[in-house]
Enzyme design. Structure first.
Site, PDB file in Angstrom:
ATOM      1  N   LYS A  54      37.410   0.229  40.900  1.00  0.00           N
ATOM      2  CA  LYS A  54      37.460   0.155  39.434  1.00  0.00           C
ATOM      3  C   LYS A  54      37.606  -1.303  38.993  1.00  0.00           C
ATOM      4  O   LYS A  54      36.938  -1.764  38.068  1.00  0.00           O
ATOM      5  CB  LYS A  54      38.630   1.007  38.904  1.00  0.00           C
ATOM      6  N   GLN A  98      46.504   5.842  37.904  1.00  0.00           N
ATOM      7  CA  GLN A  98      45.773   6.472  39.011  1.00  0.00           C
ATOM      8  C   GLN A  98      46.520   7.716  39.506  1.00  0.00           C
ATOM      9  O   GLN A  98      47.710   7.655  39.825  1.00  0.00           O
ATOM     10  CB  GLN A  98      45.605   5.454  40.156  1.00  0.00           C
ATOM     11  N   ASP A 121      40.966   7.485  30.485  1.00  0.00           N
ATOM     12  CA  ASP A 121      40.747   8.569  31.447  1.00  0.00           C
ATOM     13  C   ASP A 121      40.504   9.898  30.715  1.00  0.00           C
ATOM     14  O   ASP A 121      40.083  10.875  31.323  1.00  0.00           O
ATOM     15  CB  ASP A 121      41.995   8.710  32.337  1.00  0.00           C
TER      16      ASP A 121
END
Ligand SMILES: NC(=O)c1ccc[n+]([C@@H]2O[C@H](COP(=O)([O-])OP(=O)(O)OC[C@H]3O[C@@H](n4cnc5c(N)ncnc54)[C@H](OP(=O)(O)O)[C@@H]3O)[C@@H](O)[C@H]2O)c1
Length: 292
Positions: A54, A98, A121
Site C-alpha cells: 500500500k 490494517q 477502507d
C-alpha cells in the site's frame, strides 16, 4: 497473456495512472498532495506485506503515505488514541487500520473511532450504511476493485446473475450491495452464498459471473461452474509447496487450472483482485482529499 485471463496488474496500472493524473491536478489546484496513514498493529507477516504494498502504491501515484507501526501488545485505547490524532491531523486525508488486529482489540470499536470522512477502507458503519442505502461514498477497496475489473474488461454485471460466495463485511456483503445498485457497474441480480447455504453447487452453476471470497483453497472446481462463466477469485490462501524456495505458494478460492477450461474470463491468484484492491484504496484516498 491469454486473453481470457483478467490481468489485474495491468488494470491496476490503468487505475493508478488515472489517480496519479488527478493527484497532480489536485496539487496544482490546492498546493497539497493527499495523505494516507496506515496503522499496523503487531507483526503478522502477511499484514506487513500488504502494508508495504500500500505504501509503495501511494508513492507511485504521488500520495504521501505513512505507516504507523505499533507493537502487538498495544492496547485498544492506544490504537484509538493514534486514530484520534490522525482524525485531527489536517495532512492526513485517509486512515486505514490494517486488519486483522490482535485478538485483545475490538476491531469494531477501532473502526468506529475513524472519522467517516477519512475512512478510506469504507468499513465504518456510516459508510457501509451509505452503500446499503444506495448512496455510496467510500466503497471497500476489494469490492470496488472487482466492479472496476468487470466493467473495464467488458463484463458489465448489468442484468446478469452474479453469485457471490462469502458474506464478510470486507468483501461479500459490500460487494453484493454494490453489484445490485442502480447505475454503471451495478444492476446485477445477486445471490449471496455462505456457510449455511444449501445446494451451493447448483447455485454456482447458475452464475453468469461467479465471485469467490470464502478463504478455502481451490474450493470452486470445474463441475461447479457453467461454460462461459466469468470467474473472479478473491481468495488468497497459503498452501504448502515444498518444491518452492519459501515452502509455500498462494492459491485462490477457485481451482484455476480446471475452471479456466470452462470460463470465458478468469482472474489469476496472484495478479488478479489483489493489485486492484490497492489501486482502489489509492482512488478512495484521492476522493477523501477532495472531500476535505
Ligand atoms: N484479494 C484481496 O485483496 C483480498 C481482500 C480481502 C480478502 N481476501 C481473501 O478473500 C478470502 C475471503 O476473505 P474474507 O475476509 O471475506 O473472509 P471471512 O471473513 O473469513 O469470510 C468468509 C466467508 O465465507 C463463508 N464460507 C466459509 N466457508 C464456506 C463454505 N464451505 N461454503 C460457503 N461459504 C463459506 C463464510 O460464511 P459465514 O458467514 O456463514 O461464516 C463467510 O461469509 C480470504 O482468502 C482472504 O484472504 C483477499
Amino acid at each position: 497473456m491469454d486473453s481470457k485471463i483478467i490481468d489485474g496488474i495491468g488494470l491496476s496500472r490503468q487505475v493508478k495512472s488515472e489517480v496519479s493524473d488527478s493527484v497532480k491536478r489536485l496539487k496544482m489546484e490546492t498546493g497539497r498532495s493527499p495523505g494516507l496513514s496506515v496503522v499496523l498493529v503487531g507483526d503478522d507477516p502477511a499484514s506487513a506485506i500488504y502494508v508495504r504494498n500500500k505504501q509503495r502504491g501511494a508513492d507511485e501515484v504521488g500520495i504521501l503515505g505513512e505507516t504507523i507501526s505499533m507493537p502487538k501488545t498495544a492496547t485498544e485505547n492506544e490504537v484509538i488514541r493514534v486514530v484520534n490524532e490522525l482524525n485531527s491531523d489536517p495532512n492526513c486525508d485517509g486512515i486505514l487500520v490494517q486488519l486483522p488486529l490482535p485478538e485483545h482489540i475490538d476491531e469494531g470499536r477501532v473502526t468506529l473511532s475513524i472519522d467517516p470522512l477519512k475512512d478510506v477502507d469504507g468499513l465504518h458503519p456510516f459508510n457501509s450504511g451509505l452503500l446499503a442505502a444506495g448512496k455510496p461514498r467510500f466503497v471497500p477497496a476489494t469490492p470496488g476493485g472487482i466492479v472496476q475489473m468487470l466493467v473495464r474488461t467488458g463484463n458489465d454485471p448489468m442484468g446478469r446473475h452474479v453469485v457471490v460466495l462469502g458474506r464478510s463485511n470486507i468483501v461479500g456483503r459490500p460487494l453484493s450491495n454494490l453489484l445490485s445498485l442502480k447505475g454503471k457497474g451495478g444492476n446485477a441480480t445477486v445471490t449471496v452464498c455462505h456457510s449455511q447455504t444449501k445446494n451451493i453447487e447448483e447455485l454456482c452453476r447458475s452464475a453468469e459471473i461467479l465471485i469467490a471470497a470464502i478463504g478455502i483453497p481451490e474450493y470452486v472446481t470445474s463441475d461447479m461452474v457453467s461454460d462461459g462463466v466469468v470467474a473472479i477469485d478473491v481468495g488468497i490462501n497459503r498452501v504448502s509447496a515444498p518444491d518452492r524456495k519459501r515452502g509455500y505458494k498462494l492459491v485462490g478460492d477457485i481451482d484455476f487450472l480446471s475452471v479456466s477450461q470452462k470460463a470465458s474470463a478468469i482472474t489469476p491468484v496472484p495478479g488478479g483482485v489483489g493489485p486492484m484492491t490497492i489501486a482502489m484504496l489509492l482512488s478512495n484516498t484521492l476522493l477523501a482529499a477532495r472531500l476535505h
